[in-house]
Design a protein around this motif. Structure first.
Motif: not given
Length: 503
Positions: A95, A156, A174-175, A178, A206, A431
């Motif tokens: 994240q 990302t 991972d997220e 978010a 998520s 998150g």
């Protein structure tokens, strides 16, 4: 989904069999089975403490199981480490983004493996290989762009492209959305679908359950360190998914009683800076006012302006009729103004310090900073954790080891302990899972009930409906609507945020 996983006769690329992991006396994973097939998106959901983070760390080799087996391509991994997992094609995109801001996209993509000849970097080849990696995934980002100048979604995308180019066949995301708005999140979703169609196996974590239902082929629901159910996403809806996550626990809902705000407390007059223009707003004692708008349209500037991270171009801020000098953190705190960042790990917490040390950092600024009494720090930390419902597997672990929901409650505990007069809460449930969100909503309700003026900056329409007494809609840095919640519907808010008119 057009993918019938039950009828596909393919060998799993990753398996966990009866995996157990304990920390001290707490069982984080209690006999977990998990299977991941090539070309599927397998989401893992659950409340805080359900075991999601431990499961992810196990897959990536950061934690070794106390018992049970981990298999990659059918081969048992006796002692999986992060290096061995990566060599086997298991990669994770965290994240918190890890690009080097000062380097270009191409340099980040090939960091540690730049092509050279006679000790000199072949820059033309660097750009060519980066362009190939990006184009192959349909990512429209210039290889020569500086990573620090990219938006969160683009960063990302570059991180995912880097892991795929490194040979990642199993991606743990991972997220990934978010902190992203709707359009940016859709860019991530498109890439996830592209990777799935190419045969990449994806573990998707998520707290946005609507995107989980839209993206995932299968969903593993975890509860209390165990697998509660594994189900195809087409077989359940959002209420059923939440019921599977929370079990018999009920998510708190706001009562039907309305608040009676008191005198004006926090006043912003003509505040301008960044994308925010001539912002006028008053928040009364015992009132929750939400600022809602598309991501990047100016509401995110509030935290920077009120804390002094960005100097205001014009305007003034007053708390109880006393003007607060811009950029003067001490004056803001003395006036009773508390600003809670939406980026807890960059601006709110020190990840390497323990929970109690993080809680003490704010208190230390109100006394002699060199005076450290560890007995008091541990006692006050224990009390604060109990008040705000922070759960930990160890007595006083590093904040970095906590789940997102517990990290957020540590942040709230550090800044809201005592009797704040006015608060800015920036994306307070970003998150976190549904249970932590309910806990944080109770904290916000309690703040208002105790007479604090609460300014809520949120991109979550449902959260605004749940918490706010008044809503201010911002587009392009300007206020386009200021309405009491009893005169607006959820559909109105979605329409206003998207640029339409209230029906």
């Amino acid at each position: 989904m057009d993918l019938d996983l039950e009828e596909r006769q393919v060998a799993p690329v990753l398996e966990l069999r009866e995996v157990r992991k304990a920390f001290g006396g707490a069982q984080a994973l209690a006999g977990v089975d998990f299977t991941l097939l090539p070309g599927e998106v397998h989401a893992v959901v659950g409340m805080n403490g359900a075991g999601k983070s431990t499961l992810v760390e196990m897959i990536c080799g950061s934690f070794a199981p106390d018992s049970g087996d981990i298999l990659i391509d059918g081969e048992r991994q006796a002692s999986l480490t992060p290096r061995r997992a990566h060599a086997a094609g298991v990669s994770i995109v965290h994240q918190k983004r890890t690009l080097v801001d000062g380097l270009t996209v191409a340099e980040n993509l090939l960091l540690g493996r730049l092509p050279t000849r006679a000790g000199r970097v072949l820059w033309k080849r660097v750009r060519q290989e980066a362009a190939r990696a990006l184009d192959g995934l349909g990512i429209d980002i210039a290889p020569d762009a500086v990573a620090g100048a990219l938006g969160p979604a683009e960063q990302t995308l570059v991180e995912i492209a880097r892991e795929v180019d490194l040979g990642g066949r199993v991606l743990v995301l991972d997220e990934p959305t978010a902190s992203l708005g709707g359009r940016d999140a859709q860019r991530i979703h498109r890439l996830v679908r592209t990777l799935r169609d190419r045969g990449t196996a994806i573990v998707y974590i998520s707290h946005h359950l609507d995107e989980v239902l839209d993206l995932a082929d299968r969903i593993t629901v975890m509860r209390d360190g165990r697998v509660a159910t594994v189900v195809r996403s087409a077989e359940l809806d959002l209420p059923a998914l939440i019921r599977a996550m929370v079990g018999d626990r009920l998510v708190h809902e706001r009562s039907g009683t309305s608040r009676s705000p008191g005198k004006p407390v926090l006043e912003l007059a003509g505040l301008s800076g960044g994308r925010l223009h001539a912002f006028d707003l008053t928040v009364r004692a015992g009132e929750v006012v939400a600022v809602l708008g598309p991501a990047g349209d100016g509401q995110c500037e509030l935290f920077r302006l009120l804390t002094g991270l960005r100097r205001a171009e014009s305007g003034r801020v007053t708390v109880n009729d006393a003007e607060v000098a811009p950029g003067n953190v001490g004056a803001s705190l003395a006036a009773g103004l508390r600003c809670i960042t939406g980026d807890r790990l960059s601006y709110g917490l020190v990840p390497a310090l323990s929970v109690n040390e993080n809680l003490d950092l704010v208190r230390r600024g109100r006394r002699r900073p060199w005076l450290v009494r560890w007995r008091d720090i541990h006692a006050q930390g224990r009390q604060a954790r109990q008040r705000y419902g922070v759960t930990t597997l160890q007595v006083d672990p590093p904040v970095s080891t906590l789940s997102g929901g517990n990290q957020q409650k540590v942040l709230l505990s550090a800044w809201l302990d005592g009797d704040p007069v006015a608060c800015l809460l920036e994306e307070p449930t970003n998150g976190v899972d549904v249970a932590a969100k309910a806990d944080i909503h109770r904290i916000v309700d309690d703040l208002a009930d105790r007479g604090a003026a609460v300014l809520l900056s949120s991109s979550d329409v449902d959260e605004v409906v749940r918490l706010a007494d008044r809503v201010v809609v911002v587009r392009s840095g300007r206020i386009v609507a200021d309405l009491p919640m009893d005169r607006v519907t959820r559909d109105d808010l979605v329409t206003l945020t998207a640029g339409g008119e209230q029906t």
